[in-house]
Design an enzyme around this catalytic site. Structure first.
Site, PDB file in Angstrom:
ATOM      1  N   LYS A  52       0.839  -1.203   0.000  1.00  0.00           N
ATOM      2  CA  LYS A  52       0.000   0.000   0.000  1.00  0.00           C
ATOM      3  C   LYS A  52       0.872   1.249   0.000  1.00  0.00           C
ATOM      4  CE  LYS A  52      -3.757  -2.466   2.214  1.00  0.00           C
ATOM      5  NZ  LYS A  52      -4.428  -2.882   3.452  1.00  0.00           N
ATOM      6  N   GLN A  96      -5.001  -1.976   9.730  1.00  0.00           N
ATOM      7  CA  GLN A  96      -4.791  -3.237   9.026  1.00  0.00           C
ATOM      8  C   GLN A  96      -5.370  -4.401   9.833  1.00  0.00           C
ATOM      9  OE1 GLN A  96      -3.376  -3.556   5.870  1.00  0.00           O
ATOM     10  NE2 GLN A  96      -4.008  -5.686   6.047  1.00  0.00           N
ATOM     11  N   ASP A 119     -11.387   2.471   4.383  1.00  0.00           N
ATOM     12  CA  ASP A 119     -11.820   1.105   4.047  1.00  0.00           C
ATOM     13  C   ASP A 119     -13.345   1.004   3.952  1.00  0.00           C
ATOM     14  OD1 ASP A 119      -9.851  -0.741   3.484  1.00  0.00           O
ATOM     15  OD2 ASP A 119      -9.371  -1.127   5.593  1.00  0.00           O
TER      16      ASP A 119
END
Ligand code: NDP
Length: 290
Positions: A52, A96, A119
């Site tokens: 990422k 994460q 997200d």
């Protein structure tokens, strides 16, 4: 039969995004900023976070990683998220997953301000998506939708999603419903799965079961999006990645299919970058017209 080349499509979209990010910097002096919070030492998570960061760097997004030890308490993590929620320099926050077992993942995703929830997992954002008025859309389902748009007209099409997780299957079902597809959301308790699959124009497989979908499950000319990423041993005991669909088995029957790797994975990362860009505009009430 057509291979949906997610790697190529994502690469083109990343180039376009790079141009838009350059425009944003030149015209408004804004560089969107993403913070990724990584808890513990999960090797796979470390690789995902690294990838990422590399992509963010390539397209022109500023990214930082906040590393926390596996022993970090839930409260300390929530306090850390809160400090980023209140930090005017941060546009997007990603925690994460998976998290250590002593931390409640729902509490964590809900602690992220919905305006920085890159997200899109927070219950407000999922609720808005379910109501057909999304603020930000989870990256993997959004990536799948972009791939589908290259192949099919979704209006009135019949789509089945295998898997109902909060990060893939469920948001995918809302997204396709919002696009006027007729959606079946299947899971481990679904009966007659093979017959259901045969009745659908689109199959989105997200179960985590290697090569689960075989050719006798698939309608002629179906479009298949394979979200699964599973590591298995090949005939020579070499580790390989396969999807949830038996690619070589279904290959000749379908209209189009995503490969694994090189299908959904690169689109997920692209959508993370695009979401960071979008959040940076939304937070400032800017529309992209420069
Ligand atoms: P989860 O394990 O969270 O969910 C799996 C889902 O599959 C569950 O809803 C489960 O049903 C369902 N399922 C399990 N067995 C069956 C079965 N026999 N028939 C029908 N449904 C079944 O997985 P994720 O959603 O997190 O991930 C799914 C796959 O996608 C994994 O391979 C993962 O690695 C991959 N992935 C890929 C991404 C990418 O960017 N390409 C991103 C995210 C995930 P139930 O709810 O009843 O238990």
């Amino acid at each position: 039969m057509k291979i949906i080349n997610g790697k190529k499509i994502a690469s083109n979209l990343n180039e376009e995004l790079k141009d838009r990010l350059q425009g944003l910097k030149k015209n408004k002096n804004i560089v969107p900023t993403l913070v990724v919070i990584l808890i513990g030492n999960n090797p796979a998570s470390k690789i995902y976070v690294k990838n990422k960061q590399i992509k963010a760097d390539e397209v022109g997004i500023k990214s930082t990683v906040k590393m926390l030890s596996a022993e970090t308490s839930e409260k300390d993590l929530l306090d850390c998220i809160d400090s980023y929620n209140n930090d005017n320099d941060i546009d997007a926050i990603l925690v994460q997953l998976p998290l250590p077992s002593h931390i409640n993942a729902n509490k964590v995703t809900d602690a992220i301000s919905y305006e920085k929830d890159v997200d899109g997992f927070n219950s407000k954002n999922i609720g808005l998506l379910a109501q057909g008025r999304p603020y930000i859309v989870p990256c993997t389902p959004l990536g799948c939708l972009k791939l589908l748009h290259t192949e099919v007209n979704l209006i009135g099409s019949k789509a089945i999603i295998l898997g109902r997780s909060n990060i893939v299957g469920r948001p995918m079902s809302y997204l396709l419903t919002n696009q006027n597809a007729t959606v079946t959301l299947a899971h481990s308790k679904t009966k007659n799965l093979k017959e259901l699959c045969l009745d659908n124009d689109i199959i989105i497989a997200a179960t985590g079961i290697p090569k689960m979908v075989k050719s006798d499950w698939v309608k002629e000319k179906a479009v298949i999006i394979d979200v699964g990423i599973n590591q298995i041993d090949d005939k020579n005991h070499k580790k390989i990645l396969v999807g949830d669909v038996d690619y070589s088995d279904v290959f000749s029957k379908v209209k189009a299919i995503t490969p694994v790797p090189g299908g959904v994975g690169p689109m997920t990362i692209h959508c993370l970058m695009e979401n960071t860009f979008k959040l940076s505009l939304l937070r400032r009430n800017l529309k992209y017209n420069f």
